[in-house]
Motif scaffolding. Structure first.
Motif, short mmCIF file in Angstrom:
data_model
loop_
_atom_site.label_atom_id
_atom_site.label_comp_id
_atom_site.label_asym_id
_atom_site.label_seq_id
_atom_site.Cartn_x
_atom_site.Cartn_y
_atom_site.Cartn_z
N THR A 139 0.36 23.24 3.22
CA THR A 139 -0.01 23.05 4.75
C THR A 139 -0.87 21.85 4.86
O THR A 139 -1.56 21.75 3.41
N ALA A 140 -0.98 20.43 4.83
CA ALA A 140 -1.29 19.34 4.79
C ALA A 140 -3.41 19.46 4.87
O ALA A 140 -3.23 20.15 5.48
N TYR A 141 -3.65 19.42 4.68
CA TYR A 141 -5.04 19.28 4.00
C TYR A 141 -5.70 17.51 4.43
O TYR A 141 -7.44 17.93 4.60
N PHE A 142 -5.32 16.83 4.09
CA PHE A 142 -5.81 15.31 4.40
C PHE A 142 -4.65 14.21 5.14
O PHE A 142 -3.99 14.72 4.79
N ARG A 143 -4.92 13.20 5.86
CA ARG A 143 -4.28 12.69 6.13
C ARG A 143 -4.82 11.38 5.54
O ARG A 143 -6.03 11.25 5.85
N ALA A 144 -3.61 10.30 5.25
CA ALA A 144 -4.34 9.26 4.09
C ALA A 144 -2.88 8.10 4.61
O ALA A 144 -2.15 8.39 5.34
N GLY A 145 -3.10 6.89 3.62
CA GLY A 145 -2.07 5.92 3.92
C GLY A 145 -2.65 5.15 3.21
O GLY A 145 -3.50 4.52 2.62
N GLN A 146 -1.16 4.49 2.50
CA GLN A 146 -0.81 3.17 1.43
C GLN A 146 -1.79 1.73 1.71
O GLN A 146 -1.36 1.49 3.11
N GLN A 147 -2.78 0.92 1.07
CA GLN A 147 -3.32 0.05 1.79
C GLN A 147 -3.22 -1.31 0.29
O GLN A 147 -3.74 -0.40 -0.98
N VAL A 148 -3.28 -1.86 0.87
CA VAL A 148 -4.16 -3.20 -0.61
C VAL A 148 -5.60 -2.98 -1.08
O VAL A 148 -6.49 -3.77 -0.02
N LEU A 149 -6.04 -2.79 -1.94
CA LEU A 149 -7.38 -3.39 -2.31
C LEU A 149 -7.67 -4.31 -3.21
O LEU A 149 -6.29 -4.68 -4.27
N LYS A 156 -9.47 -14.34 0.01
CA LYS A 156 -9.33 -14.45 0.59
C LYS A 156 -7.67 -14.96 0.90
O LYS A 156 -7.02 -15.03 2.16
N ASP A 157 -6.13 -15.36 -0.16
CA ASP A 157 -4.95 -15.19 0.46
C ASP A 157 -4.86 -14.20 0.32
O ASP A 157 -3.34 -14.00 0.17
N ILE A 158 -4.83 -13.46 0.44
CA ILE A 158 -4.37 -11.73 0.19
C ILE A 158 -4.89 -10.93 1.29
O ILE A 158 -5.77 -10.58 1.04
N THR A 159 -4.08 -10.91 1.99
CA THR A 159 -4.34 -10.48 3.68
C THR A 159 -3.44 -8.80 3.31
O THR A 159 -4.26 -8.39 4.87
N GLY A 160 -2.81 -8.55 2.59
CA GLY A 160 -2.69 -6.95 2.68
C GLY A 160 -1.73 -6.69 2.48
O GLY A 160 -1.40 -7.26 2.09
N ALA A 169 -4.47 -7.69 -7.52
CA ALA A 169 -5.06 -6.70 -6.46
C ALA A 169 -4.55 -4.95 -6.86
O ALA A 169 -3.36 -5.30 -7.75
N VAL A 170 -4.19 -4.12 -6.42
CA VAL A 170 -4.24 -2.46 -6.55
C VAL A 170 -3.38 -2.44 -4.95
O VAL A 170 -4.08 -2.48 -3.73
N VAL A 171 -2.53 -1.78 -4.88
CA VAL A 171 -1.91 -0.61 -3.76
C VAL A 171 -2.01 0.79 -4.47
O VAL A 171 -1.83 1.27 -5.37
N LYS A 193 -7.71 -4.46 2.42
CA LYS A 193 -7.22 -5.07 2.66
C LYS A 193 -6.02 -5.14 3.57
O LYS A 193 -5.31 -4.05 3.59
N GLY A 194 -6.17 -5.60 5.01
CA GLY A 194 -4.85 -5.25 6.09
C GLY A 194 -5.39 -3.85 6.68
O GLY A 194 -6.37 -3.70 6.97
N ARG A 195 -4.12 -3.21 6.73
CA ARG A 195 -3.92 -2.68 7.12
C ARG A 195 -2.72 -1.35 6.54
O ARG A 195 -2.62 -1.18 6.21
N PRO A 196 -3.54 0.12 7.12
CA PRO A 196 -2.61 1.15 5.94
C PRO A 196 -1.24 0.69 6.51
O PRO A 196 -1.07 0.41 7.97
N PHE A 197 -0.10 1.22 5.54
CA PHE A 197 1.20 1.22 6.03
C PHE A 197 1.98 1.85 5.77
O PHE A 197 3.49 1.53 5.48
N THR A 198 1.89 3.30 6.08
CA THR A 198 2.38 3.90 5.69
C THR A 198 1.09 5.71 6.22
O THR A 198 -0.05 5.39 6.27
N THR A 199 1.77 6.70 6.31
CA THR A 199 1.37 7.24 7.02
C THR A 199 1.95 8.86 5.88
O THR A 199 2.57 9.57 5.80
N GLU A 200 0.20 9.14 4.69
CA GLU A 200 0.55 10.50 4.29
C GLU A 200 -0.37 11.51 4.61
O GLU A 200 -1.06 11.43 5.28
N TYR A 201 0.45 12.94 3.62
CA TYR A 201 -0.80 14.31 3.97
C TYR A 201 -0.90 14.80 2.56
O TYR A 201 0.19 14.48 1.49
N TYR A 202 -1.83 15.17 2.00
CA TYR A 202 -2.47 15.54 0.49
C TYR A 202 -2.07 17.14 0.73
O TYR A 202 -2.35 17.75 1.99
N GLY A 203 -1.01 17.67 0.38
CA GLY A 203 -1.35 19.05 -0.08
C GLY A 203 -1.40 19.48 -1.30
O GLY A 203 -1.96 18.56 -2.23
#
Length: 347
Positions: A182-192, A198-202, A266-268, A287-297
């Motif tokens: 079962t999932a033990y943590f919730r995460a999401g993909q994001q841009v670093l 400043k031209d990279i917004t997410g 940048a890094v995703v 940068k920006g907001r997480p664009f996925t919802t993912e669960y670690y198992g």
């Protein structure tokens, strides 16, 4: 560092001087480890070494789904029900006297080698020790094997490890390859990216023409394959394969080093991992907001159902206290606002 160190590592070490002392050198050390791909890490103790909502603080709720629905991958996070029975997988581990776990040794706050004590520490390491304590009665009865992102599934298939506890996202593709808890943590993909960029917004059109680093075999790479917004991220981006195009790396931390070297823009990656990288280097930010919802198992080899059920039994107890303590110790400072672990979802 030894004379035979990879040239990328030497350049990283030179560039990292002034990037933050011990934390910066930990990046260089992590890069060395991931590039040399040492198959066995020592833990310093003598041993070789998700939109569901989160639960209210301790995640004690239980959701049940129909097995047929799970088989069509509508609920990839659904796992087997908890059980403490000793099946063949558990018996083999007990006969060996050690639990062999594939982990990361270069993801700050998740699984990393402390530069002073040289011991493996982090959120995932604590969970691995909790599993060893339940199965073998000793949290130190564990062998940690450091494996890169793109070798997690292969390590399970080959029997090199019993489990992988390494920020591994549960998804429809992977549940055909490994068996998840079962999932033990919730995460999401994001841009670093650098704060000065400043031209990279997410994860959007601002990535057009930018060089993006991801880990091979990661969900970030799969998302970029679906929609890259014109970013450069594949090995043969210019039509020819050469060293200049190596934008995918074995481990996520390698991306931070490439970003610091100016080799990528940048890094995703998972925001949970990116937060740790930002903590290591104050010159970068999410940068920006997480664009996925993912669960670690926690991952096991397909067919090792008794081991999966035992891990799920451990997680039932782990959500009621130990999870929160581990979160506050390792993650809260850099990844605040997580109310608790995800609720377990069963088949």
């Amino acid at each position: 560092m030894p004379n035979g160190t990879d040239p990328l590592v030497r350049r990283a070490a030179q560039r990292l001087r002034g990037w933050g002392g011990v934390a910066a050198m930990a990046v260089a050390c992590g890069l060395t480890a991931s590039l040399t791909l040492l198959p066995l890490a020592h833990d310093g103790s003598g041993a070789d070494a998700t939109p569901r909502t989160t639960g209210p603080g301790v995640g004690t709720g239980v959701q049940v789904v129909d097995r047929a629905a799970a088989d069509t991958c509508k609920n990839p996070e659904a796992s087997l029900r908890p059980d403490s029975a000793d099946g063949p997988s558990i018996q083999a581990i007990k006969a060996r006297g050690k639990l062999v776990v594939g982990v990361d040794q270069s993801s700050y706050r998740w699984g990393y080698r402390d530069p002073e004590s040289r011991t493996l520490e982090g959120f995932d390491i604590d969970l691995a020790r909790a599993i060893a304590r339940d199965v073998l009665g000793d949290e130190n009865a564990v062998i940690f094997r450091a494996i890169p992102t793109n070798q997690r599934i292969a390590a399970l298939d080959s029997g090199k490890v019993d489990l992988v506890v390494r920020t591994m996202t549960i998804n429809c593709k992977r549940i055909q390859q490994v068996a998840f808890s079962t999932a033990y943590f919730r995460a999401g993909q994001q841009v670093l990216a650098p704060k000065l960029a400043k031209d990279i917004t997410g994860y959007d059109s601002s990535l057009r023409g930018k060089r993006i680093c991801t880990a091979e075999g990661s969900t970030a790479y799969e998302e970029l394959e679906k929609n890259s917004f014109g970013a450069v991220f594949k090995d043969d981006a210019d039509g020819t394969k050469d060293d200049k195009d190596l934008l995918t790396v074995p481990n996520q931390l390698d991306c931070l080093a490439r970003l610091q070297l100016g080799e990528v823009d940048a890094v995703v990656t998972d925001n949970a991992l990116a937060a740790g990288q930002a903590a290591q280097d104050p010159a970068v930010e999410l940068k920006g907001r997480p664009f996925t919802t993912e669960y670690y198992g926690v991952a096991a080899k397909l067919g090792n159902d008794d081991l999966v059920r035992r891990v799920n039994k451990v997680l039932v107890d782990y959500r009621n206290g130990p999870w929160q303590r581990a979160y506050e110790r390792w993650l809260k400072a850099d990844l605040p606002g997580i109310p608790g672990p995800p609720e377990p979802l069963y088949k």
